[in-house]
Write a protein that holds these residues in place. Structure first.
Motif, PDB file in Angstrom:
ATOM      1  N   GLY A  87       0.973  -1.124   0.113  1.00 44.99           N
ATOM      2  CA  GLY A  87      -0.048  -0.134   0.011  1.00 44.99           C
ATOM      3  C   GLY A  87       0.755   1.121  -0.065  1.00 44.99           C
ATOM      4  O   GLY A  87       0.563   2.139  -0.731  1.00 44.99           O
ATOM      5  N   ALA A  88       1.774   1.287   0.853  1.00 41.65           N
ATOM      6  CA  ALA A  88       2.757   2.497   0.880  1.00 41.65           C
ATOM      7  C   ALA A  88       3.544   2.629  -0.374  1.00 41.65           C
ATOM      8  O   ALA A  88       3.705   3.638  -0.833  1.00 41.65           O
ATOM      9  CB  ALA A  88       3.727   2.216   2.033  1.00 41.65           C
ATOM     10  N   TRP A  89       4.017   1.273  -1.104  1.00 41.79           N
ATOM     11  CA  TRP A  89       4.550   1.618  -2.368  1.00 41.79           C
ATOM     12  C   TRP A  89       3.511   2.105  -3.439  1.00 41.79           C
ATOM     13  O   TRP A  89       3.829   2.830  -4.397  1.00 41.79           O
ATOM     14  CB  TRP A  89       4.994   0.368  -2.904  1.00 41.79           C
TER      15      TRP A  89
ATOM     16  N   VAL B  94     -14.667  -1.733  -0.799  1.00 38.04           N
ATOM     17  CA  VAL B  94     -14.643  -2.430   0.414  1.00 38.04           C
ATOM     18  C   VAL B  94     -15.631  -2.218   1.199  1.00 38.04           C
ATOM     19  O   VAL B  94     -16.012  -3.184   1.997  1.00 38.04           O
ATOM     20  CB  VAL B  94     -13.121  -1.956   1.049  1.00 38.04           C
ATOM     21  N   GLY B  95     -16.224  -1.161   1.480  1.00 37.36           N
ATOM     22  CA  GLY B  95     -17.366  -0.814   2.469  1.00 37.36           C
ATOM     23  C   GLY B  95     -18.640  -1.491   1.992  1.00 37.36           C
ATOM     24  O   GLY B  95     -19.430  -2.130   2.795  1.00 37.36           O
ATOM     25  N   LEU B  96     -18.687  -1.701   0.492  1.00 35.87           N
ATOM     26  CA  LEU B  96     -19.850  -2.455   0.085  1.00 35.87           C
ATOM     27  C   LEU B  96     -19.652  -3.768   0.161  1.00 35.87           C
ATOM     28  O   LEU B  96     -20.491  -4.650   0.657  1.00 35.87           O
ATOM     29  CB  LEU B  96     -20.006  -2.174  -1.397  1.00 35.87           C
ATOM     30  N   TRP B  97     -18.361  -4.352   0.156  1.00 32.77           N
ATOM     31  CA  TRP B  97     -17.856  -5.736   0.182  1.00 32.77           C
ATOM     32  C   TRP B  97     -18.107  -6.221   1.764  1.00 32.77           C
ATOM     33  O   TRP B  97     -18.516  -7.435   1.840  1.00 32.77           O
ATOM     34  CB  TRP B  97     -16.357  -5.914  -0.207  1.00 32.77           C
ATOM     35  N   LEU B  98     -17.953  -5.300   2.576  1.00 31.17           N
ATOM     36  CA  LEU B  98     -18.174  -5.692   4.116  1.00 31.17           C
ATOM     37  C   LEU B  98     -19.544  -6.252   4.407  1.00 31.17           C
ATOM     38  O   LEU B  98     -19.956  -6.867   5.151  1.00 31.17           O
ATOM     39  CB  LEU B  98     -17.676  -4.687   4.954  1.00 31.17           C
ATOM     40  N   LEU B  99     -20.666  -5.759   3.724  1.00 32.96           N
ATOM     41  CA  LEU B  99     -22.032  -6.028   3.698  1.00 32.96           C
ATOM     42  C   LEU B  99     -22.333  -7.514   3.290  1.00 32.96           C
ATOM     43  O   LEU B  99     -23.303  -8.038   3.657  1.00 32.96           O
ATOM     44  CB  LEU B  99     -22.799  -5.146   2.859  1.00 32.96           C
ATOM     45  N   VAL B 100     -21.299  -8.188   2.622  1.00 31.54           N
ATOM     46  CA  VAL B 100     -21.555  -9.496   2.281  1.00 31.54           C
ATOM     47  C   VAL B 100     -20.934 -10.510   3.100  1.00 31.54           C
ATOM     48  O   VAL B 100     -19.760 -10.390   3.445  1.00 31.54           O
ATOM     49  CB  VAL B 100     -20.909  -9.685   0.866  1.00 31.54           C
TER      50      VAL B 100
ATOM     51  N   THR C 167      -9.836  -7.575   5.104  1.00 33.82           N
ATOM     52  CA  THR C 167      -8.835  -6.951   6.073  1.00 33.82           C
ATOM     53  C   THR C 167      -7.421  -6.772   5.469  1.00 33.82           C
ATOM     54  O   THR C 167      -6.709  -5.751   5.621  1.00 33.82           O
ATOM     55  CB  THR C 167      -8.681  -7.667   7.448  1.00 33.82           C
ATOM     56  N   GLN C 168      -6.914  -7.742   4.424  1.00 38.07           N
ATOM     57  CA  GLN C 168      -5.879  -7.493   3.850  1.00 38.07           C
ATOM     58  C   GLN C 168      -6.017  -6.240   2.666  1.00 38.07           C
ATOM     59  O   GLN C 168      -5.259  -5.361   2.484  1.00 38.07           O
ATOM     60  CB  GLN C 168      -5.311  -8.960   3.057  1.00 38.07           C
ATOM     61  N   VAL C 169      -6.938  -6.436   2.034  1.00 39.49           N
ATOM     62  CA  VAL C 169      -7.226  -5.316   1.117  1.00 39.49           C
ATOM     63  C   VAL C 169      -7.159  -3.831   1.742  1.00 39.49           C
ATOM     64  O   VAL C 169      -6.766  -2.919   1.578  1.00 39.49           O
ATOM     65  CB  VAL C 169      -8.520  -5.314   0.364  1.00 39.49           C
TER      66      VAL C 169
ATOM     67  N   LEU D  85      -5.383   1.403   3.605  1.00 38.25           N
ATOM     68  CA  LEU D  85      -4.949   2.148   4.698  1.00 38.25           C
ATOM     69  C   LEU D  85      -3.496   2.517   4.563  1.00 38.25           C
ATOM     70  O   LEU D  85      -3.260   4.101   5.032  1.00 38.25           O
ATOM     71  CB  LEU D  85      -4.897   1.489   6.173  1.00 38.25           C
ATOM     72  N   ALA D  86      -2.484   1.752   4.166  1.00 41.75           N
ATOM     73  CA  ALA D  86      -1.077   2.177   4.070  1.00 41.75           C
ATOM     74  C   ALA D  86      -1.138   3.252   2.977  1.00 41.75           C
ATOM     75  O   ALA D  86      -0.121   4.074   2.910  1.00 41.75           O
ATOM     76  CB  ALA D  86      -0.306   0.810   3.892  1.00 41.75           C
TER      77      ALA D  86
END
Length: 183
Positions: free
Chosen positions: A56-58, A79-85, A118-120, A125-126
């Motif tokens: 992510g930083a790269w 990702v927010g929408l993915w969390l609903l699944v 959480t990996q995505v 976040l990075a």
């Protein structure tokens, strides 16, 4: 410090009801040595999330453009929408049991995190905070906050957590981060 706190909160919420939380429950039912399970989760998460945060930083170097800015914001929203699944429960193979709870937990958690929400989230976040250290620490603490109680308290805890509400809160948080990134 914002990267640490945001990463911790986001991953703790995103992890509720996730397949790795269900994996924690299965491992706790299978093995008596809870400390070894927790240490396996810790090492697997540190390795996986450190690599993800580095990526992510790269990638942040490419996100400085206008297009990159839109891609980052859109990714948070997706990702927010993915969390609903909700995740589906996966069985734990018993062929690795001979290696003990630490190795089994480490390997299964590391593999379960590949391509997981959480990996995505860690990559995003990075990219947002451009901090490998604080994002890795935050996402690891978030993973532990969500999974360690499951290892020690098991099914009783899982019955009391309203997973549908935590999914909606985590989803809203990611979508909000996407909107803030756009602004």
């Amino acid at each position: 410090m914002e990267a640490l706190f945001t990463s911790t909160a986001v991953v703790t919420l995103a992890e509720m009801g996730d397949k790795t939380q269900l994996l924690s429950l299965l491992l706790a039912a299978k093995f008596r040595n809870k400390t070894a399970i927790v240490l396996g989760i810790l090492v697997a998460t540190l390795l996986n999330h450190a690599a993800s945060a580095w990526l992510g930083a790269w990638l942040a170097g490419f996100i400085n453009s206008d297009l990159g800015h839109w891609v980052l914001a859109g990714s948070f929203i997706l990702v927010g929408l993915w969390l609903l699944v909700p995740d589906k429960e996966e069985g734990v193979s018993s062929r690795f049991d001979a290696y003990g709870p630490f190795v089994v937990s480490l390997v299964l958690f590391f593999l379960a995190e590949i391509g997981d929400k959480t990996q995505v989230a860690t990559v995003l976040l990075a990219a947002e905070y451009q901090s490998v250290l604080w994002v890795t620490l935050g996402t690891t603490v978030g993973m532990l906050l969500a999974n360690v109680p499951v290892v020690y308290l098991g099914a009783r805890l899982m019955e009391k957590i309203p997973l549908s509400i935590t999914r909606v809160v985590a989803s809203a948080l990611f979508i909000l981060m996407g909107v803030i990134t756009l602004l």
